[in-house]
Design a protein around this motif. Sequence first.
Motif, PDB file in Angstrom:
ATOM      1  N   MET A 131      39.148  36.041  40.986  1.00  0.00           N
ATOM      2  CA  MET A 131      40.304  35.614  41.775  1.00  0.00           C
ATOM      3  C   MET A 131      40.942  36.776  42.521  1.00  0.00           C
ATOM      4  O   MET A 131      41.403  36.620  43.659  1.00  0.00           O
ATOM      5  CB  MET A 131      41.348  34.953  40.860  1.00  0.00           C
ATOM      6  CG  MET A 131      40.933  33.628  40.281  1.00  0.00           C
ATOM      7  SD  MET A 131      42.210  32.942  39.182  1.00  0.00           S
ATOM      8  CE  MET A 131      43.589  32.806  40.323  1.00  0.00           C
ATOM      9  N   VAL A 132      40.967  37.948  41.895  1.00  0.00           N
ATOM     10  CA  VAL A 132      41.652  39.096  42.496  1.00  0.00           C
ATOM     11  C   VAL A 132      40.743  39.884  43.442  1.00  0.00           C
ATOM     12  O   VAL A 132      41.172  40.325  44.516  1.00  0.00           O
ATOM     13  CB  VAL A 132      42.181  40.024  41.373  1.00  0.00           C
ATOM     14  CG1 VAL A 132      42.782  41.292  41.958  1.00  0.00           C
ATOM     15  CG2 VAL A 132      43.223  39.290  40.536  1.00  0.00           C
ATOM     16  N   LEU A 133      39.464  40.060  43.063  1.00  0.00           N
ATOM     17  CA  LEU A 133      38.582  40.954  43.820  1.00  0.00           C
ATOM     18  C   LEU A 133      37.802  40.276  44.935  1.00  0.00           C
ATOM     19  O   LEU A 133      37.544  40.896  45.975  1.00  0.00           O
ATOM     20  CB  LEU A 133      37.594  41.636  42.862  1.00  0.00           C
ATOM     21  CG  LEU A 133      38.167  42.671  41.895  1.00  0.00           C
ATOM     22  CD1 LEU A 133      37.072  43.188  40.981  1.00  0.00           C
ATOM     23  CD2 LEU A 133      38.804  43.826  42.655  1.00  0.00           C
ATOM     24  N   VAL A 134      37.406  39.026  44.744  1.00  0.00           N
ATOM     25  CA  VAL A 134      36.514  38.374  45.706  1.00  0.00           C
ATOM     26  C   VAL A 134      37.089  38.340  47.121  1.00  0.00           C
ATOM     27  O   VAL A 134      36.366  38.623  48.088  1.00  0.00           O
ATOM     28  CB  VAL A 134      36.145  36.954  45.219  1.00  0.00           C
ATOM     29  CG1 VAL A 134      35.593  36.111  46.354  1.00  0.00           C
ATOM     30  CG2 VAL A 134      35.112  37.052  44.098  1.00  0.00           C
ATOM     31  N   PRO A 135      38.362  37.989  47.318  1.00  0.00           N
ATOM     32  CA  PRO A 135      38.885  37.988  48.696  1.00  0.00           C
ATOM     33  C   PRO A 135      38.734  39.348  49.383  1.00  0.00           C
ATOM     34  O   PRO A 135      38.485  39.412  50.590  1.00  0.00           O
ATOM     35  CB  PRO A 135      40.360  37.603  48.514  1.00  0.00           C
ATOM     36  CG  PRO A 135      40.391  36.810  47.253  1.00  0.00           C
ATOM     37  CD  PRO A 135      39.375  37.471  46.367  1.00  0.00           C
ATOM     38  N   HIS A 136      38.866  40.435  48.639  1.00  0.00           N
ATOM     39  CA  HIS A 136      38.720  41.768  49.225  1.00  0.00           C
ATOM     40  C   HIS A 136      37.258  42.071  49.531  1.00  0.00           C
ATOM     41  O   HIS A 136      36.949  42.715  50.542  1.00  0.00           O
ATOM     42  CB  HIS A 136      39.290  42.821  48.273  1.00  0.00           C
ATOM     43  CG  HIS A 136      40.759  42.708  48.054  1.00  0.00           C
ATOM     44  ND1 HIS A 136      41.688  43.058  49.016  1.00  0.00           N
ATOM     45  CD2 HIS A 136      41.482  42.262  46.995  1.00  0.00           C
ATOM     46  CE1 HIS A 136      42.910  42.851  48.553  1.00  0.00           C
ATOM     47  NE2 HIS A 136      42.810  42.365  47.330  1.00  0.00           N
ATOM     48  N   ILE A 137      36.359  41.629  48.669  1.00  0.00           N
ATOM     49  CA  ILE A 137      34.930  41.842  48.929  1.00  0.00           C
ATOM     50  C   ILE A 137      34.503  41.090  50.176  1.00  0.00           C
ATOM     51  O   ILE A 137      33.777  41.615  51.029  1.00  0.00           O
ATOM     52  CB  ILE A 137      34.094  41.390  47.716  1.00  0.00           C
ATOM     53  CG1 ILE A 137      34.421  42.246  46.489  1.00  0.00           C
ATOM     54  CG2 ILE A 137      32.601  41.475  48.030  1.00  0.00           C
ATOM     55  CD1 ILE A 137      33.753  41.765  45.216  1.00  0.00           C
ATOM     56  N   GLU A 138      34.972  39.868  50.314  1.00  0.00           N
ATOM     57  CA  GLU A 138      34.601  39.050  51.468  1.00  0.00           C
ATOM     58  C   GLU A 138      35.176  39.600  52.771  1.00  0.00           C
ATOM     59  O   GLU A 138      34.586  39.431  53.825  1.00  0.00           O
ATOM     60  CB  GLU A 138      35.087  37.618  51.268  1.00  0.00           C
ATOM     61  CG  GLU A 138      34.223  36.797  50.328  1.00  0.00           C
ATOM     62  CD  GLU A 138      32.886  36.440  50.957  1.00  0.00           C
ATOM     63  OE1 GLU A 138      32.872  35.996  52.123  1.00  0.00           O
ATOM     64  OE2 GLU A 138      31.863  36.607  50.283  1.00  0.00           O
ATOM     65  N   SER A 139      36.338  40.225  52.690  1.00  0.00           N
ATOM     66  CA  SER A 139      36.992  40.722  53.909  1.00  0.00           C
ATOM     67  C   SER A 139      36.674  42.173  54.200  1.00  0.00           C
ATOM     68  O   SER A 139      37.236  42.769  55.124  1.00  0.00           O
ATOM     69  CB  SER A 139      38.514  40.574  53.786  1.00  0.00           C
ATOM     70  OG  SER A 139      39.022  41.332  52.707  1.00  0.00           O
ATOM     71  N   VAL A 270      42.370  44.672  37.637  1.00  0.00           N
ATOM     72  CA  VAL A 270      41.243  44.242  36.805  1.00  0.00           C
ATOM     73  C   VAL A 270      41.035  45.219  35.646  1.00  0.00           C
ATOM     74  O   VAL A 270      40.768  44.805  34.508  1.00  0.00           O
ATOM     75  CB  VAL A 270      39.968  44.113  37.654  1.00  0.00           C
ATOM     76  CG1 VAL A 270      38.763  43.832  36.765  1.00  0.00           C
ATOM     77  CG2 VAL A 270      40.131  43.008  38.688  1.00  0.00           C
ATOM     78  N   ALA A 271      41.162  46.518  35.909  1.00  0.00           N
ATOM     79  CA  ALA A 271      40.987  47.504  34.837  1.00  0.00           C
ATOM     80  C   ALA A 271      42.035  47.313  33.739  1.00  0.00           C
ATOM     81  O   ALA A 271      41.717  47.355  32.543  1.00  0.00           O
ATOM     82  CB  ALA A 271      41.081  48.918  35.416  1.00  0.00           C
ATOM     83  N   LEU A 272      43.282  47.081  34.132  1.00  0.00           N
ATOM     84  CA  LEU A 272      44.336  46.875  33.146  1.00  0.00           C
ATOM     85  C   LEU A 272      44.196  45.515  32.463  1.00  0.00           C
ATOM     86  O   LEU A 272      44.609  45.356  31.312  1.00  0.00           O
ATOM     87  CB  LEU A 272      45.703  46.997  33.818  1.00  0.00           C
ATOM     88  CG  LEU A 272      46.050  48.405  34.312  1.00  0.00           C
ATOM     89  CD1 LEU A 272      47.384  48.395  35.047  1.00  0.00           C
ATOM     90  CD2 LEU A 272      46.100  49.381  33.148  1.00  0.00           C
ATOM     91  N   LEU A 273      43.601  44.552  33.165  1.00  0.00           N
ATOM     92  CA  LEU A 273      43.311  43.260  32.529  1.00  0.00           C
ATOM     93  C   LEU A 273      42.355  43.454  31.350  1.00  0.00           C
ATOM     94  O   LEU A 273      42.560  42.877  30.269  1.00  0.00           O
ATOM     95  CB  LEU A 273      42.705  42.306  33.564  1.00  0.00           C
ATOM     96  CG  LEU A 273      42.179  40.966  33.048  1.00  0.00           C
ATOM     97  CD1 LEU A 273      43.333  40.088  32.587  1.00  0.00           C
ATOM     98  CD2 LEU A 273      41.372  40.250  34.137  1.00  0.00           C
ATOM     99  N   VAL A 274      41.338  44.259  31.556  1.00  0.00           N
ATOM    100  CA  VAL A 274      40.389  44.541  30.479  1.00  0.00           C
ATOM    101  C   VAL A 274      41.091  45.250  29.319  1.00  0.00           C
ATOM    102  O   VAL A 274      40.843  44.949  28.143  1.00  0.00           O
ATOM    103  CB  VAL A 274      39.220  45.390  31.008  1.00  0.00           C
ATOM    104  CG1 VAL A 274      38.295  45.810  29.871  1.00  0.00           C
ATOM    105  CG2 VAL A 274      38.440  44.630  32.068  1.00  0.00           C
TER     106      VAL A 274
END
Length: 419
Positions: A131-139, A270-274
């Motif tokens: 949810m957090v990373l995919v929009p940035h990868i796509e753009s 994401v790192a802090l989520l882990v």
Amino acid sequence: MAARVLAHLTVFVGAFTAVWAVVVTPARNFAYVAGGDRLDVFVGSAAAAATVAAVVAVVVAVFVTGRRTLYATTGIGVVLLAAVSFGSFDVQMHLRALAGGLILGGCAVLAGCGNRRTMQCALVVGVLAGMVLVPHIESSPVRYAEYLSNDSSGHYILVALAVLAVLLAFSNVEGVVERVQHRTRVLTVGVLVPVGGLVLYWLFVRSVDRLGADGAMQDRWLLGIAVVPLLVGAAFALPRTTGTVVLAALAFVAAPTTGSMGFASAVVFVALLVVGVVVGWRRPLPLVGFLLIALVAAMGLFADSQLDAIESAVTVVILPVALGLLFSSLLPTSPPASVIAVTTPIAVTVPIVAEFGWTAYTPLTRVPPVFSPSGWEWTSTAISVGSVLAAAGAYLLLQARRGRPNGTTEDVGEVPGGS
């Protein structure tokens, strides 16, 4: 050891890829349509695609129990998603949602095998990271992008699908796929949550459409509060204490949005989520997780003021740790309940409360922000905080009525500890 790592990677990559299929799914209707019943939302919107994916995923999680059927279902999702990632056509959105649902449902069932708790943690991290990373990868910028079609960047997903296909071929998840008890009840809850979210989204769009149509300059959205009884009711309707993890999803929905993050902030998130997941896995503290998210929600009071940097920092630093801690503290659970929990932040996208008007889009003057919350800002922040606390209260009630605080991780759906 290698087999366990492969199994966890399979669930993580599968969840990440499934979210990728849904989050970047383009809505079929791009043009703004004002007035009318806006029934197109039920067919051609991104919210409709998220609903399809959530429903398909919970159906798979409820009915797929055979090992071969499980791998076949996930494999079909991979092949279908790869096939529809080329070109652009009318039903592409729906097929991507269908494929994402098949993959996510299959990964949820895989996560219900073997070491259920750590596998389901991998599922949660995969979904939230997607949810957090995919929009940035796509753009992300593509060299000579001005000479390429708009679909070129969408082929990044093929790399993730290739990795997932290899992992599925070589992973061997140990453990049995347990038959879901109370199938009818679980399936009903799993369908009603995303469908209820879609209906609320439709009502929200209709409310926005009224701006300016009848001379109105400003309006407030309050129907989103219905999300609270919807998800609390779902948590209580699921068997035993399997629904407690849905309350974590409610807390996430009530927290500030993560959509405005930059790529660097998303990576930190994401790192802090882990980190939060590891802490919650080692020492379950669900109430601490709820209270931290309530604190993050309270920071919404600083939005649009000279202190808005505090809100942004809290959202990037404290929110992911709190989410990881909360979700992992409420695991293990049943595969369908895990599906409902991880798809809720994608399918239920309406704000719990909102204030909007013409000045929200085109301000007439640029006024330096000052910290002077209005009565509405105090009220809306209190509602967000109250929603998180309501989730915490529902958790305590659910534990007191149906759970045993000192349950073990072998009992599906019981919280392995408490705060």
